[in-house]
Design a protein around this motif. Structure first.
Motif, PDB file in Angstrom:
ATOM      1  N   ALA A  13       0.808  -1.217   0.000  1.00 15.97           N
ATOM      2  CA  ALA A  13       0.000   0.000   0.000  1.00 15.97           C
ATOM      3  C   ALA A  13       0.844   1.271   0.000  1.00 15.97           C
ATOM      4  N   GLU A  14       2.137   1.161   0.271  1.00 13.16           N
ATOM      5  CA  GLU A  14       3.016   2.323   0.346  1.00 13.16           C
ATOM      6  C   GLU A  14       3.798   2.563  -0.941  1.00 13.16           C
ATOM      7  N   ILE A  15       3.533   1.759  -1.964  1.00 10.01           N
ATOM      8  CA  ILE A  15       4.285   1.809  -3.218  1.00 10.01           C
ATOM      9  C   ILE A  15       3.641   2.809  -4.189  1.00 10.01           C
ATOM     10  N   GLY A  16       4.469   3.615  -4.848  1.00  7.34           N
ATOM     11  CA  GLY A  16       3.978   4.548  -5.859  1.00  7.34           C
ATOM     12  C   GLY A  16       4.384   4.153  -7.269  1.00  7.34           C
ATOM     13  N   ILE A  17       5.573   3.551  -7.387  1.00  9.88           N
ATOM     14  CA  ILE A  17       6.120   3.154  -8.689  1.00  9.88           C
ATOM     15  C   ILE A  17       6.618   1.721  -8.575  1.00  9.88           C
ATOM     16  N   ALA A  18       6.390   0.942  -9.633  1.00 16.39           N
ATOM     17  CA  ALA A  18       6.903  -0.429  -9.688  1.00 16.39           C
ATOM     18  C   ALA A  18       7.667  -0.628 -10.985  1.00 16.39           C
ATOM     19  N   PHE A  19       8.899  -1.117 -10.882  1.00 11.68           N
ATOM     20  CA  PHE A  19       9.684  -1.489 -12.049  1.00 11.68           C
ATOM     21  C   PHE A  19       9.492  -2.979 -12.270  1.00 11.68           C
ATOM     22  N   VAL A  20       9.080  -3.338 -13.488  1.00 12.68           N
ATOM     23  CA  VAL A  20       8.604  -4.689 -13.794  1.00 12.68           C
ATOM     24  C   VAL A  20       9.443  -5.316 -14.913  1.00 12.68           C
ATOM     25  N   PRO A  21       9.839  -6.585 -14.739  1.00 13.49           N
ATOM     26  CA  PRO A  21      10.564  -7.272 -15.809  1.00 13.49           C
ATOM     27  C   PRO A  21       9.596  -7.885 -16.811  1.00 13.49           C
ATOM     28  N   GLY A  22      10.126  -8.363 -17.910  1.00 14.28           N
ATOM     29  CA  GLY A  22       9.297  -9.056 -18.893  1.00 14.28           C
ATOM     30  C   GLY A  22      10.158  -9.640 -19.989  1.00 14.28           C
TER      31      GLY A  22
ATOM     32  N   ASN B 208      -2.967  -3.602  -6.670  1.00 15.69           N
ATOM     33  CA  ASN B 208      -2.363  -2.312  -6.324  1.00 15.69           C
ATOM     34  C   ASN B 208      -2.516  -1.346  -7.493  1.00 15.69           C
ATOM     35  N   GLN B 209      -3.769  -1.048  -7.836  1.00 15.41           N
ATOM     36  CA  GLN B 209      -4.077  -0.309  -9.061  1.00 15.41           C
ATOM     37  C   GLN B 209      -3.559   1.122  -9.109  1.00 15.41           C
ATOM     38  N   GLY B 210      -3.213   1.727  -8.000  1.00 15.89           N
ATOM     39  CA  GLY B 210      -2.711   3.091  -8.025  1.00 15.89           C
ATOM     40  C   GLY B 210      -1.231   3.193  -8.341  1.00 15.89           C
ATOM     41  N   VAL B 211      -0.577   2.070  -8.480  1.00 14.12           N
ATOM     42  CA  VAL B 211       0.864   2.049  -8.711  1.00 14.12           C
ATOM     43  C   VAL B 211       1.166   2.288 -10.191  1.00 14.12           C
ATOM     44  N   ARG B 212       2.163   3.125 -10.467  1.00 17.54           N
ATOM     45  CA  ARG B 212       2.613   3.385 -11.840  1.00 17.54           C
ATOM     46  C   ARG B 212       3.613   2.286 -12.204  1.00 17.54           C
ATOM     47  N   ALA B 213       3.267   1.452 -13.171  1.00 17.32           N
ATOM     48  CA  ALA B 213       4.105   0.324 -13.583  1.00 17.32           C
ATOM     49  C   ALA B 213       5.006   0.727 -14.741  1.00 17.32           C
ATOM     50  N   ILE B 214       6.295   0.490 -14.574  1.00 14.98           N
ATOM     51  CA  ILE B 214       7.283   0.819 -15.595  1.00 14.98           C
ATOM     52  C   ILE B 214       8.062  -0.444 -15.945  1.00 14.98           C
ATOM     53  N   GLY B 215       7.995  -0.839 -17.200  1.00 11.88           N
ATOM     54  CA  GLY B 215       8.722  -2.004 -17.653  1.00 11.88           C
ATOM     55  C   GLY B 215      10.163  -1.653 -17.962  1.00 11.88           C
ATOM     56  N   LEU B 216      11.065  -2.576 -17.657  1.00 14.75           N
ATOM     57  CA  LEU B 216      12.473  -2.419 -18.003  1.00 14.75           C
ATOM     58  C   LEU B 216      12.836  -3.535 -18.967  1.00 14.75           C
ATOM     59  N   ALA B 217      13.430  -3.158 -20.113  1.00 15.52           N
ATOM     60  CA  ALA B 217      13.735  -4.166 -21.129  1.00 15.52           C
ATOM     61  C   ALA B 217      14.892  -3.710 -22.007  1.00 15.52           C
ATOM     62  N   TYR B 218      15.472  -4.666 -22.693  1.00 12.28           N
ATOM     63  CA  TYR B 218      16.485  -4.365 -23.702  1.00 12.28           C
ATOM     64  C   TYR B 218      15.762  -4.063 -25.019  1.00 12.28           C
TER      65      TYR B 218
ATOM     66  N   HIS C 250      -6.658 -10.288 -18.159  1.00 20.18           N
ATOM     67  CA  HIS C 250      -5.963 -10.162 -16.878  1.00 20.18           C
ATOM     68  C   HIS C 250      -4.607  -9.457 -16.991  1.00 20.18           C
ATOM     69  N   ASP C 251      -4.156  -9.150 -18.199  1.00 25.03           N
ATOM     70  CA  ASP C 251      -2.865  -8.492 -18.400  1.00 25.03           C
ATOM     71  C   ASP C 251      -2.959  -7.009 -18.067  1.00 25.03           C
ATOM     72  N   VAL C 252      -1.988  -6.526 -17.320  1.00 29.18           N
ATOM     73  CA  VAL C 252      -1.951  -5.119 -16.935  1.00 29.18           C
ATOM     74  C   VAL C 252      -0.865  -4.423 -17.762  1.00 29.18           C
ATOM     75  N   PRO C 253      -1.244  -3.424 -18.572  1.00 35.53           N
ATOM     76  CA  PRO C 253      -0.241  -2.726 -19.374  1.00 35.53           C
ATOM     77  C   PRO C 253       0.635  -1.813 -18.511  1.00 35.53           C
ATOM     78  N   MET C 254       1.831  -1.578 -18.988  1.00 38.67           N
ATOM     79  CA  MET C 254       2.762  -0.685 -18.310  1.00 38.67           C
ATOM     80  C   MET C 254       2.410   0.765 -18.645  1.00 38.67           C
ATOM     81  N   ALA C 255       2.626   1.658 -17.713  1.00 38.41           N
ATOM     82  CA  ALA C 255       2.433   3.084 -17.976  1.00 38.41           C
ATOM     83  C   ALA C 255       3.561   3.586 -18.893  1.00 38.41           C
ATOM     84  N   ASN C 256       4.745   3.011 -18.721  1.00 39.64           N
ATOM     85  CA  ASN C 256       5.902   3.333 -19.546  1.00 39.64           C
ATOM     86  C   ASN C 256       6.778   2.096 -19.652  1.00 39.64           C
ATOM     87  N   VAL C 257       7.623   2.076 -20.681  1.00 43.22           N
ATOM     88  CA  VAL C 257       8.648   1.045 -20.803  1.00 43.22           C
ATOM     89  C   VAL C 257       9.956   1.747 -21.116  1.00 43.22           C
ATOM     90  N   ILE C 258      10.974   1.411 -20.377  1.00 44.87           N
ATOM     91  CA  ILE C 258      12.310   1.962 -20.620  1.00 44.87           C
ATOM     92  C   ILE C 258      13.124   0.870 -21.296  1.00 44.87           C
TER      93      ILE C 258
END
Length: 138
Positions: A72-81, A105-115, A128-136
């Motif tokens: 509940a204290e998370i604002g941003i999540a960096f996600v692999p894929g 945790n729907q209020g969290v901004r999800a950011i994917g990290l990838a090559y 059921h797939d949750v899209p990323m707000a951004n991908v770096i």
């Protein structure tokens, strides 16, 4: 925002390396949480207290001790894929841990990290797939 924790995966195998990212966030005075698998369905975010505290978890990925979730204290999540498209759709590893966590945790901004080689033209997203707000891409 400044008091929100940042959720970062601990890189494993060929994923984008996150050790420097985690250290930079900690050095900036922010709290970091990392994934911990509770069971075959549930992942929680547990506060990071140093590399020396981590132990291999259920899948061999380093995890923190304890099971006190700070989700509940998370604002941003960096996600692999395995792959990401321009719409932020993500191809995960198939177990659904991150999608279930992001749904809870729907209020969290999800950011994917990838090559760059993990960028794909289009992925077929399922309900059921949750899209990323951004991908770096690196």
């Amino acid at each position: 925002m400044a008091d929100e924790a940042v959720f970062v995966y601990v890189s494993f195998n060929d994923e984008v390396e996150t050790r420097d990212l985690i250290d930079a966030i900690v050095n900036a005075g922010r709290r970091v949480a990392i994934p911990k698998l509770e069971d075959r369905q549930t992942m929680i975010a547990v506060e990071f207290h140093g590399w020396q505290t981590l132990r291999p978890g259920r899948l061999g990925i380093p995890e923190p001790p304890g099971n006190t979730a700070i989700d509940a204290e998370i604002g941003i999540a960096f996600v692999p894929g395995l792959g990401f498209d321009s719409a932020g759709n993500r191809l995960g590893y198939g177990a659904g841990y991150y999608d279930r966590w992001l749904i809870r945790n729907q209020g969290v901004r999800a950011i994917g990290l990838a090559y760059h080689c993990q960028r794909v033209t289009q992925l077929e997203a399922e309900a059921h797939d949750v899209p990323m707000a951004n991908v770096i891409f690196y």
